[in-house]
Structure formats: structure tokens, C-alpha cells
Design a protein around this motif. Sequence first.
Motif: not given
Length: 314
Positions: A26-45
Motif C-alpha cells: 500500500l505505501a509503495r503502490d497507492f497514494d492516499p492523496r492522489y486526485k488525478a489532476h482534478l480540482k474540487k470544482r470539477q469534482g462536483r460536476e
Amino acid sequence: MADKRAERIAELIAPLRVPPGTRVDLARDFDPRYKAHLKKRQGRELLRTGVELLAEYQARLAAQNTYGVLFCLQALDAGGKDGTIRHVMSGMNPQGVQVSSFKVPSVEELDHDYLWRYAHHLPARGDIAVFNRSHYEEVLVVRVHPDVLDRQRLPPETRGKKLWKRRFRQINDWERYLTENGITVVKLFLNLSKDEQRTRFLQRIDRPEKNWKFSAADVRERRFWDDYQRAFSRMLSETSTPWAPWYVIPADRKWFARICASAVLVHTLMELDPQYPTIGERAREDLLTARRELEEQTPEGTPDDPPPRSRTEG
């Protein structure tokens, strides 16, 4: 899956899928803060689109009445399971969704095999079942706390080092059985960082309206963080299969976790591609006969009936 929306969703969740047969750290392969270059405003849509698509495909799933969908959520305390369920399922028909939360097993449940209590909450055809925690507790909590295993009163010959490997095989076989009988299994692990968990615990202590969500046992369980990380890594490695893969959802940002959870479920339903049933010629004639009878009952002076609405109009 020619729909452009389906392509965007598949692209979003591809990095989150655990390829079957891989060894996960888990620590090596997956980042808990990853967000795919999205912003929160885009996320709502995106979340709004996901909720709309879920409503559309849930209606089709129920009408076809062939498949059921089992949606499993695993996470450590404060991982966001309840919020994910509340936001992702917000646009769905509650008649077709059943949420089951699995806590400490009862005396009756301990008198049966470890999968017995989960089997009682599987979805019917056309329905979606949500497991808030799931049968994977049996290779997580039970593994981190061996005293829980003692309460299951297993025969002595089934204990020992091979127990966990056997349970992974049994769970994989059970999920394969389910999928071969029309129950699609979707598995999400909400991956929370240790620091973010600490922050959320402090919020639950400091905000009176959140006090009820906190227990001193949560802090005691946090002491086993490293043990849980190893148990989750092993679980993901051993039970992400072609018929029931795992998705690791970055959970430090709640808004992004909800988008990802929605996207995985939408992707699953789109791949199933349930269809509204069509009727035969005889049934169509019966409908037209019924329509003529209803038209004949129209009171004098009533305006002509409006044309039938399309599905998109509700």
C-alpha cells in the motif's frame, strides 16, 4: 461501451484497479492523496454526472431483473465509508438498495461458518446491496486480533499458518460462485493516510455534533496501524481477481473518494449494460387495446391527452 462518458470513467478508475496476481504494498503502490489532476470544482460536476448515471442504470438493472450487484466497502476507522454511501447513493431509488453494516458477530453468527452472516444480505436480482465492512473483516480484524479467531471455535486441525491462505481461496471461490450466478461483486478499499485519520479523529472530538462518531476504541485500534497496512496489502494481493477485482480509492480528499467510488459503480453497471425488457407483438396489441379503452373514457371537453414522455423526462 461506446459512450464517451464510459470512456472517461474507465480512464479515471484505471489507476485504482489492483491487477490480479500482483503483489501489493500500500505505501509503495497507492497514494492516499492522489486526485488525478482534478480540482474540487470539477469534482462536483463529475459527482453529479455519476449520481445521474447511477440512477439511470439502476432503473435498467431493476427492470431487466437478471443481475444483482454487491458493493463492498472496506476502510479503517474514519475512512469515509458512511459519507461515500450517502453521497454516491443519493440519487438512487431506495427500494432497490440495501445497506448492511457488519459489526461484532452475534452468538448465533458465531455458531455458523464465517461467511454465513454475509450470505444472508446478498442482493436479489435487480437490486444493489452495499456492505459497509464486509466478509473481508475475516482476513483483517480477525488476523490482526487473533483472540477474535478464538471465538469462532474452529476445529483445531483447521488452525495454523495455512489458515489465511485457505480463507483467501475460500473467499475467491465464493465470489466466483456469486458472479457465475448473476451477482456482480464490486470491491472498494478507501485508502486513508495515518495523518489524515488523526485529523479526522480530532475533529470528531472537538466538534460536539461529531462526538457520537468517536470512541476511545478507535485510538486503541490505531495502535495497530502497521499490522492493518500489512493485512490490507496481503488482502489486495490475494483477492483481486478477474471476476471480482479490488479498487484502491484515495481517501484523504473526501470529494475525490466519492467521485472515484461513484465512477467504479457506474463503470460496473455500464459493463453489465442492463436493458429495459421489450414486449412481443401480442403484448403490444394488448397495450394499444387498453389505450383505446382509456381514450374512450375521456370526459367531454377535456383537451387531447399529451404525447407520452420520454424516459429522460422522468
